[in-house]
Enzyme design. Structure first.
Site, PDB file in Angstrom:
ATOM      1  N   ARG A  77       0.830  -1.216   0.000  1.00 63.22           N
ATOM      2  CA  ARG A  77       0.000   0.000   0.000  1.00 63.22           C
ATOM      3  C   ARG A  77       0.853   1.250   0.000  1.00 63.22           C
ATOM      4  NH1 ARG A  77      -5.335  -1.096   2.165  1.00 63.22           N
ATOM      5  NH2 ARG A  77      -5.394  -3.201   3.013  1.00 63.22           N
ATOM      6  N   MET A  88      -3.626   7.032  -4.739  1.00 64.71           N
ATOM      7  CA  MET A  88      -2.508   6.201  -5.186  1.00 64.71           C
ATOM      8  C   MET A  88      -2.900   4.730  -5.109  1.00 64.71           C
ATOM      9  SD  MET A  88       0.763   8.281  -3.825  1.00 64.71           S
ATOM     10  CE  MET A  88       0.190   8.346  -2.154  1.00 64.71           C
ATOM     11  N   HIS A 446     -15.687   7.458  -0.539  1.00 63.11           N
ATOM     12  CA  HIS A 446     -14.756   8.336  -1.258  1.00 63.11           C
ATOM     13  C   HIS A 446     -15.294   9.761  -1.346  1.00 63.11           C
ATOM     14  CE1 HIS A 446     -13.175  10.162  -4.997  1.00 63.11           C
ATOM     15  NE2 HIS A 446     -12.040   9.635  -4.580  1.00 63.11           N
ATOM     16  N   ARG A 571      -7.443  53.056  -0.336  1.00 65.97           N
ATOM     17  CA  ARG A 571      -7.081  53.443  -1.712  1.00 65.97           C
ATOM     18  C   ARG A 571      -7.985  54.608  -2.105  1.00 65.97           C
ATOM     19  NH1 ARG A 571      -6.810  47.508  -2.381  1.00 65.97           N
ATOM     20  NH2 ARG A 571      -4.738  46.923  -3.157  1.00 65.97           N
ATOM     21  N   ARG A 626      -3.786  56.304   1.306  1.00 72.69           N
ATOM     22  CA  ARG A 626      -2.758  56.315   0.269  1.00 72.69           C
ATOM     23  C   ARG A 626      -3.116  57.323  -0.812  1.00 72.69           C
ATOM     24  NH1 ARG A 626      -1.784  51.232  -3.426  1.00 72.69           N
ATOM     25  NH2 ARG A 626      -3.664  52.027  -4.412  1.00 72.69           N
ATOM     26  N   GLU A 758       7.095  48.882  -2.444  1.00 69.81           N
ATOM     27  CA  GLU A 758       6.498  47.961  -3.412  1.00 69.81           C
ATOM     28  C   GLU A 758       7.318  47.840  -4.694  1.00 69.81           C
ATOM     29  OE1 GLU A 758       2.494  49.265  -4.366  1.00 69.81           O
ATOM     30  OE2 GLU A 758       3.040  51.369  -4.254  1.00 69.81           O
ATOM     31  N   SER A 777       4.806  50.470   4.469  1.00 65.33           N
ATOM     32  CA  SER A 777       3.793  49.431   4.288  1.00 65.33           C
ATOM     33  C   SER A 777       4.144  48.685   3.011  1.00 65.33           C
ATOM     34  CB  SER A 777       2.402  50.057   4.183  1.00 65.33           C
ATOM     35  OG  SER A 777       1.460  49.034   3.973  1.00 65.33           O
ATOM     36  N   CYS A 845       0.157  45.659   3.188  1.00 65.88           N
ATOM     37  CA  CYS A 845      -1.222  45.869   2.767  1.00 65.88           C
ATOM     38  C   CYS A 845      -1.524  45.231   1.421  1.00 65.88           C
ATOM     39  CB  CYS A 845      -1.561  47.351   2.755  1.00 65.88           C
ATOM     40  SG  CYS A 845      -0.548  48.286   1.597  1.00 65.88           S
ATOM     41  N   TYR A 865       2.011  45.105  11.805  1.00 62.61           N
ATOM     42  CA  TYR A 865       0.628  44.732  11.475  1.00 62.61           C
ATOM     43  C   TYR A 865       0.516  44.168  10.069  1.00 62.61           C
ATOM     44  CZ  TYR A 865       0.353  49.029   8.684  1.00 62.61           C
ATOM     45  OH  TYR A 865       0.573  49.991   7.744  1.00 62.61           O
TER      46      TYR A 865
HETATM   47  C1  PEP Z   1       0.280  46.517  -3.533  1.00 61.30           C
HETATM   48  O1  PEP Z   1       0.875  46.795  -4.565  1.00 61.30           O
HETATM   49  O2  PEP Z   1       0.496  45.502  -2.874  1.00 61.30           O
HETATM   50  C2  PEP Z   1      -0.782  47.410  -3.025  1.00 61.30           C
HETATM   51  C3  PEP Z   1      -1.347  47.186  -1.862  1.00 61.30           C
HETATM   52  O3  PEP Z   1      -1.185  48.405  -3.836  1.00 61.30           O
HETATM   53  P1  PEP Z   1      -2.154  48.170  -5.087  1.00 61.30           P
HETATM   54  O4  PEP Z   1      -2.647  46.786  -5.038  1.00 61.30           O
HETATM   55  O5  PEP Z   1      -3.218  49.172  -4.965  1.00 61.30           O
HETATM   56  O6  PEP Z   1      -1.205  48.438  -6.226  1.00 61.30           O
HETATM   57 MG    MG Z   2       0.693  48.801  -5.344  1.00 59.58          MG
END
Ligand code: PEP
Ligand code: MG
Length: 893
Positions: A77, A88, A446, A571, A626, A758, A777, A845, A865
């Site tokens: 098995r 499997m 199953h 946003r 932002r 970013e 962030s 974020c 966070y």
């Molecule tokens: C990111 O780029 O991760 C972000 C949070 O900004 P957006 O998604 O608005 O570009």
């Molecule tokens: Mg972004």
């Protein structure tokens, strides 16, 4: 030792160590499997080791594999680290051949006393099963051929039951099977027991890469390189007469978590018959009547296992003529609801502590509990009730095969897969469907096991339904007929099957998070109480704060109810759409400073209103706003449409000056790669007054909120920064505006100014950027895009399935953070940013903020966070708590 021995092998060893009755055997490691799969041949030394362990097994059993006079038979098995039910291969009765079949008959006869006909029948039936399984599994002989021959034998005998075939019939069937084998493989069925064993072992190795196993791993996110172990275990037989049988059991109800005896038993049968759900079983309680000694022993073992594993276990067992054997145990799969309930029950029973309870549940399970379910009072056309195999509410069109399920669901329709019973070939249909309904099989069939693993709604064993897959319909009580495409609703929590669409209601867990259900109220059910207890512990334990991404007061309020401790990303782009588009258009088309200022002045009060609502909803908690991020041309009309409109107007001599200017602007701003173009901080630098207007609106809104007695905690965030110089320019302007507003209003507005990290350059120069930023962030969406060079809008649909298939990554890096690459940049930025500014606040974020696995990473790198969509806030709270207790646990070890 699951990594090396697989789950099944490790647990067999564990049970053996506990002194439980496990048939003797040995386990071939996953390493051997991987070596075999890498090179395509048996790794050095494996042959010798198998020989040595087989010899030891033969000594222990005092029998030789396939000995003509008194054969030892073994099962072969699979068993991977993570359970992959039915994916499997397994080969049973290895060691039987033309000679040892007589030896087996003698063994069975000796034990059964005088009934040699039954013993003969058993031996030939076992041999038939071996050729069938071996042919199918090891040599790819189409299974239908064997089925066909079996059907033929039954028809000739005028019966529909296997049990009516006697030894002579089965012996003839063995001949027929051997012919089928020769036809398809060009060789005789192997007679040498060791050759059978070696080929079966290789087939199990290879089944790791079987299509359905690959698909299942992808679905369950099981790494592709683990390999399977192979368990070679002495055969014990549950089909030796009425004092034999086989069953499966759970130590608690895997659907609700309630304590009790949950299992199915089938007398005079082999294990495969139960798991396949082919014959309907009896409840395990019946065993008490049939064989009290074994029943009592089994209950004792179950209690022992729960205590040992400190968790719900599922087991497979066989009784061979009154002797109980444990074939398998593992910590059992359970529904999401049961996971929470069982974890708190085990705390109350003193088996585990709350940290461990938190460890035992996952964010994925919590997310499942937040799905809606059917209303209790819903008046609908109840058709029948089957078994509540996997909870949830599913509504969709009935479909009767896997391909149709996949096709219709790809076309955007919701479907319920209806089958008599499912088998591993139905897997992609099960994935595509909203839910699964079967007319046969118990909670361990199953369909039930796989659906529970996937968190998919399933009702099984709805025996009143007659499912006709060829005719694409099912019939039921009172002349009911449901054709393919008719809508049905199934309730995996109660087992109810309805005709038509039943309205769904929100989950009680969501109501609890919304504050509409008081967990201390007597009426709150056990699940809500369990979730409350575990969430409270997670909140106490976690070090990460959890914020939400929210752009409207409504979202902010909901996020707050769900436990968000602020907004990590507000946003502002949607605030420039709709009717406000006209002002943005004017801003872009402005020929002079005064035209531009007018457009900005029109936008200012609108922006201010937006922020006032959000500050009120998040009073006392931080709100990160932002500044505008997307490329400007997104606010302008589509270039093609506008070009055509202007061309047509010109043709007619009606061209309008404004349209022409608009078209010029669209052309001017058009970019080949807008994601890498004029957006974020670049816009703020290039379009005078834009960011200043936003900052003014934010500070004015905060000042107003403060004057009204509120406590706004403002954080202004600059997107897409590459270099500290960009940030300095924008920051200085923002501070100027803030100071001016505060002076004018005569009130202080405490605020922070920070940046998103970013882009790789920002991460790599974080030490410099931190000079100008009070917080970072991480925008892991853009950071993933720019680190991998993957367009976030295109690649997932374009080629990720090929990348997933080829194992380049196990899951999309846009879903779960790529620790090695993107994660490394995050780590560098944290370290270097904090080296410059020790009190730098760090958050994330991007979408990863609500992904369970990524949350653990953010905990490890020491962020303050995570921020995610409101609905995922509870998941992030739970996972942050789990990350904290896990780290605490490993520190103390
Ligand atoms: C990111 O780029 O991760 C972000 C949070 O900004 P957006 O998604 O608005 O570009
Ligand atoms: Mg972004």
């Amino acid at each position: 030792m699951k990594d090396l021995l697989g789950g099944k092998g490790a647990n067999l060893a564990e049970m053996t160590n506990l002194g439980l009755p496990v048939p003797p055997g040995f386990t071939i490691s996953t390493q051997a499997c991987n070596a075999y799969l890498d090179s395509g041949e048996t790794p050095d030394g494996l042959d010798r080791e198998i020989g040595a362990h087989l010899a030891a097994l033969e000594r222990a059993m005092n029998r030789k594999l396939g000995d003509p006079a008194d054969p030892l038979l073994v099962s072969v098995r699979s068993g991977a680290k993570f359970s992959m039910p039915g994916m499997m291969e397994t080969v049973l009765n290895v060691g039987l051949n033309d000679e040892s079949v007589h030896g087996l008959a003698r063994q069975a006869g000796a034990a059964q006393g005088a009934d040699s006909a039954a013993a003969q029948r058993f031996a030939w039936d076992s041999y038939r099963r071996l050729i069938q399984m071996f042919g199918k599994t090891v040599c790819d002989v189409p299974g239908d051929e064997f089925e066909h021959a079996l059907e033929g034998a039954k028809k000739a005998k005028g019966t529909t039951s296997d049990l009516d075939l006697d030894a002579t019939d089965l012996r003839a069937l063995v001949e027929a099977y051997k012919n089928i084998f020769v036809q398809h493989t060009g060789r005789d069925f192997p007679q040498h027991p060791r050759e059978q064993l070696d080929l079966a072992i290789n087939a199990v190795f290879e089944s790791w890469n079987a299509e359905r196993a690959v698909l299942y791993r992808r679905q369950e996110r099981i790494p592709a390189d683990l390999g399977t172990a192979v368990n070679v275990v002495t055969m014990v037989f549950g089909n030796l007469g009425p004092d034999s049988g086989t069953g499966v059991a759970f130590t608690r109800d895997p659907a609700s978590g309630n304590q009790g005896i949950y299992g199915d038993y089938l007398a005079n049968a082999q294990g495969e018959d139960v798991v396949a759900g082919i014959r309907n079983t009896v409840p395990l309680q019946e065993l008490e009547r049939l064989d009290k000694t074994s029943y009592d022993e089994l209950l004792g073992i179950m209690a022992r296992l729960e205590e040992h594993y400190q968790d719900l276990c599922d087991i497979e067992f066989t009784i061979e003529r009154g002797k109980l054997w444990m074939l398998q145990t593992r910590v059992g799969k359970r529904t999401a609801a049961a996971a929470f309930v069982i974890a708190t029950q085990l705390v109350d029973e003193g088996l585990i502590d709350l940290d461990e309870a938190l460890n035992r549940v996952t964010g994925v399970q919590l997310a499942q509990l937040m799905f809606p379910r059917f209303g209790t009072g819903a008046k609908a056309d109840l058709v029948t009730t089957g078994m509540n195999a996997s909870p949830g509410a599913a509504v969709g069109q009935a479909v009767f095969d896997s391909q149709t399920a996949v096709r219709r669901s790809a076309a955007g329709e919701q479907v319920i897969l209806v089958r008599r019973e499912t088998n591993p070939d139905d897997l992609d249909g099960m994935i595509a469907a909203q839910g699964i309904l079967t007319s046969r099989g118990g909670k361990t069939s199953h369909a039930a096991v796989v659906a529970r693993g996937m968190g998919k709604t399933c009702v099984c064993g709805a025996e009143e339904l007659d499912v006709d897959t060829r005719g694409r319909r099912f019939t039921g009580p009172g002349g009911l007929v449901v054709e393919e495409g008719d809508v049905i609703s199934i309730d995996g929590s109660s087992g109810a099957v309805y005709r038509g669409e039943v309205p769904v209601v929100p989950s009680p867990v969501v109501e609890y998070f919304e504050g509409q259900l008081d967990p201390t109220d007597e009426k709150a059910d056990e699940l809500v109480r369990a979730v409350h207890r575990i969430m409270s512990h997670a909140d106490e334990a976690r070090r990460l704060a959890v914020r939400a991404n929210a752009d409207t007061p409504e979202d902010a309020e909901r996020a707050r109810r769900f436990g968000a401790q602020g907004i990590g990303l507000c946003r502002t782009e949607h605030m420039f759409l709709g009717e406000r588009r006209q002002y943005v258009e004017r801003l872009i088309l402005a020929d002079s400073d005064s035209e531009r200022e007018q457009a900005l002045a029109a936008l200012l009060p609108l922006q201010r209103e937006d922020f006032i609502g959000i500050f009120a909803a998040m009073d006392g908690l931080p709100v990160t706003v932002r500044l505008l991020d997307p490329p400007l041309h997104e606010f302008l009309p589509d270039i093609t449409e506008l070009s055509v409109r202007v061309a047509v107007a010109e043709e007619r001599g009606e061209a309008h000056e404004n349209e022409l200017r608009l078209l010029q602007a669209v052309h001017r701003l058009h970019e080949q790669n807008p994601m890498l173009g004029l957006r974020g901080v670049r816009l703020g630098i290039v379009v005078p007054g834009l960011f200043a207007m936003q900052v003014r609106a934010i500070i004015e809104a905060a000042a107003e909120h403060r004057k009204a007695g509120g406590e706004p905690r403002v954080e202004i965030m600059i997107p897409l920064v590459d270099a500290v110089q960009e940030l300095e320019l924008v920051r200085d302007e923002a501070e100027r505006v803030a100071t001016e507003v505060c002076q004018r209003e005569g009130i202080e507005v405490p605020h922070l100014i920070g940046t998103m990290i970013e882009l790789p350059r920002a991460a790599l120069t974080a030490g410099q950027i931190a000079e100008a930023a009070q917080f970072f962030s991480f925008g892991t969406n853009d950071l993933t895009q720019t680190t991998w060079g993957f367009s976030r809008d295109d690649v997932e649909a374009a080629f990720f399935s090929a990348y997933l298939d080829r194992g380049i990554f196990g899951v999309s890096p846009f879903e779960t953070l790529d620790r090695d690459g993107v994660g490394r940049l995050v780590r560098i930025a944290c370290e270097e940013g904090r080296a410059t500014r020790p009190d730098l606040k760090l958050g994330i974020c991007g979408e990863h903020g609500g992904d369970p696995d990524s949350v653990h990473f953010f905990h490890e790198v020491g962020l303050n966070y995570v921020s995610c969509s409101p609905f995922r806030v509870p998941v992030a709270r739970l996972e942050s708590g789990r990350a904290a207790v896990r780290t605490a646990g490993s520190d103390s070890r």
